[in-house]
Design a protein around this motif. Structure first.
Motif, PDB file in Angstrom:
ATOM      1  N   GLY A  64      -3.214   2.907   2.895  1.00 54.41           N
ATOM      2  CA  GLY A  64      -3.112   1.604   3.548  1.00 54.41           C
ATOM      3  C   GLY A  64      -3.771   1.510   4.916  1.00 54.41           C
ATOM      4  O   GLY A  64      -3.658   0.477   5.575  1.00 54.41           O
ATOM      5  N   ILE A  65      -4.484   2.537   5.348  1.00 51.05           N
ATOM      6  CA  ILE A  65      -5.156   2.530   6.657  1.00 51.05           C
ATOM      7  C   ILE A  65      -6.664   2.630   6.429  1.00 51.05           C
ATOM      8  O   ILE A  65      -7.129   3.497   5.689  1.00 51.05           O
ATOM      9  CB  ILE A  65      -4.704   3.727   7.533  1.00 51.05           C
ATOM     10  CG1 ILE A  65      -3.191   3.757   7.684  1.00 51.05           C
ATOM     11  CG2 ILE A  65      -5.442   3.752   8.864  1.00 51.05           C
ATOM     12  CD1 ILE A  65      -2.623   2.930   8.780  1.00 51.05           C
ATOM     13  N   ASP A  66      -7.441   1.734   7.073  1.00 51.96           N
ATOM     14  CA  ASP A  66      -8.898   1.799   6.999  1.00 51.96           C
ATOM     15  C   ASP A  66      -9.412   2.825   7.994  1.00 51.96           C
ATOM     16  O   ASP A  66      -9.042   2.807   9.172  1.00 51.96           O
ATOM     17  CB  ASP A  66      -9.518   0.437   7.313  1.00 51.96           C
ATOM     18  CG  ASP A  66      -9.314  -0.548   6.168  1.00 51.96           C
ATOM     19  OD1 ASP A  66      -9.203  -0.106   5.008  1.00 51.96           O
ATOM     20  OD2 ASP A  66      -9.275  -1.762   6.444  1.00 51.96           O
ATOM     21  N   MET A  96     -15.912   1.492   5.763  1.00 48.52           N
ATOM     22  CA  MET A  96     -14.563   2.037   5.890  1.00 48.52           C
ATOM     23  C   MET A  96     -14.094   2.517   4.520  1.00 48.52           C
ATOM     24  O   MET A  96     -14.595   2.081   3.499  1.00 48.52           O
ATOM     25  CB  MET A  96     -13.592   0.964   6.390  1.00 48.52           C
ATOM     26  CG  MET A  96     -14.004   0.315   7.695  1.00 48.52           C
ATOM     27  SD  MET A  96     -13.848   1.440   9.062  1.00 48.52           S
ATOM     28  CE  MET A  96     -12.505   0.717   9.924  1.00 48.52           C
ATOM     29  N   ARG A  97     -13.112   3.402   4.553  1.00 49.79           N
ATOM     30  CA  ARG A  97     -12.417   3.812   3.332  1.00 49.79           C
ATOM     31  C   ARG A  97     -10.927   3.723   3.626  1.00 49.79           C
ATOM     32  O   ARG A  97     -10.468   4.170   4.673  1.00 49.79           O
ATOM     33  CB  ARG A  97     -12.794   5.242   2.936  1.00 49.79           C
ATOM     34  CG  ARG A  97     -12.039   5.716   1.700  1.00 49.79           C
ATOM     35  CD  ARG A  97     -12.569   7.003   1.172  1.00 49.79           C
ATOM     36  NE  ARG A  97     -11.672   7.518   0.137  1.00 49.79           N
ATOM     37  CZ  ARG A  97     -11.834   8.675  -0.461  1.00 49.79           C
ATOM     38  NH1 ARG A  97     -12.864   9.436  -0.165  1.00 49.79           N
ATOM     39  NH2 ARG A  97     -10.979   9.075  -1.366  1.00 49.79           N
ATOM     40  N   ARG A  98     -10.186   3.151   2.691  1.00 48.87           N
ATOM     41  CA  ARG A  98      -8.742   2.967   2.866  1.00 48.87           C
ATOM     42  C   ARG A  98      -7.998   4.151   2.254  1.00 48.87           C
ATOM     43  O   ARG A  98      -8.197   4.500   1.106  1.00 48.87           O
ATOM     44  CB  ARG A  98      -8.298   1.672   2.211  1.00 48.87           C
ATOM     45  CG  ARG A  98      -6.815   1.377   2.430  1.00 48.87           C
ATOM     46  CD  ARG A  98      -6.522  -0.038   2.096  1.00 48.87           C
ATOM     47  NE  ARG A  98      -7.034  -0.824   3.194  1.00 48.87           N
ATOM     48  CZ  ARG A  98      -6.412  -1.869   3.737  1.00 48.87           C
ATOM     49  NH1 ARG A  98      -5.267  -2.273   3.262  1.00 48.87           N
ATOM     50  NH2 ARG A  98      -6.939  -2.516   4.731  1.00 48.87           N
ATOM     51  N   ARG A 104       1.135   7.704   6.169  1.00 49.90           N
ATOM     52  CA  ARG A 104       1.050   6.634   7.156  1.00 49.90           C
ATOM     53  C   ARG A 104       2.368   6.601   7.901  1.00 49.90           C
ATOM     54  O   ARG A 104       3.441   6.493   7.315  1.00 49.90           O
ATOM     55  CB  ARG A 104       0.795   5.300   6.445  1.00 49.90           C
ATOM     56  CG  ARG A 104       0.608   4.144   7.400  1.00 49.90           C
ATOM     57  CD  ARG A 104       0.400   2.839   6.659  1.00 49.90           C
ATOM     58  NE  ARG A 104       1.631   2.430   5.996  1.00 49.90           N
ATOM     59  CZ  ARG A 104       1.726   2.021   4.742  1.00 49.90           C
ATOM     60  NH1 ARG A 104       0.663   1.965   3.970  1.00 49.90           N
ATOM     61  NH2 ARG A 104       2.874   1.659   4.230  1.00 49.90           N
ATOM     62  N   ALA A 155       0.842  -1.199   0.000  1.00 54.89           N
ATOM     63  CA  ALA A 155       0.000   0.000   0.000  1.00 54.89           C
ATOM     64  C   ALA A 155       0.874   1.244   0.000  1.00 54.89           C
ATOM     65  O   ALA A 155       1.981   1.253   0.535  1.00 54.89           O
ATOM     66  CB  ALA A 155      -0.899  -0.012   1.230  1.00 54.89           C
TER      67      ALA A 155
END
Length: 145
Positions: free
Chosen positions: A114-116, A109-111, A56, A4
């Motif tokens: 790379g994080i939801d 959720m939305r990514r 991130r 990601a």
């Protein structure tokens, strides 16, 4: 499957509420900056208007403004206005602006990078939209200070 992205830029306005970033996304004219301005009026702090940069770091998603627009928000009918702005704010919620809202939506959720991140859909120009954002933060255990 590839790795990601560790950073991403998204078309949207971000406001910090209680130290958590609320990312407001939607089509042009849907009320992103308007809702952001109303959240700021209720005690929120501008992070970024129009575009938000995400990165991130150590499993956490942080939001900031690109340097070229940091501390500025477009107020339709007035122009560009300077505001104090926060940087590197942990993201807690995505608000997708839409005219068709489900009465009882399933959690989603939305990514990003790379994080939801928890996601809700709202009609951004409704009078109650800022209150609904604060309620959603509480619902996801992110409380409003």
């Amino acid at each position: 499957m590839g790795t990601a992205l560790s950073s991403e830029t998204i078309h949207g306005t971000t406001v910090a509420i209680g130290g958590r970033g609320v990312v407001i996304c939607g089509r042009s004219g849907s009320g992103k900056s308007d809702l952001g301005l109303r959240l700021i009026d209720r005690g929120g702090v501008l992070v970024s208007d129009d575009y938000t940069y995400f990165r991130r770091t150590n499993g956490q998603l942080l939001a900031s403004a690109p340097d070229t627009i940091r501390g500025r928000i477009e107020v339709r009918g007035i122009g560009i206005v300077d505001y104090p702005a926060a940087q590197d704010v942990p993201v807690g919620l995505i608000v997708e602006l839409d005219d068709r809202i489900e009465r009882m939506p399933e959690p989603s959720m939305r990514r990003i990078a790379g994080i939801d991140v928890p996601r809700i859909a709202l009609a951004g120009l409704e009078n109650s939209a800022p209150i609904k954002v604060e309620l959603a933060l509480r619902m996801f255990g992110l409380g409003v200070a």
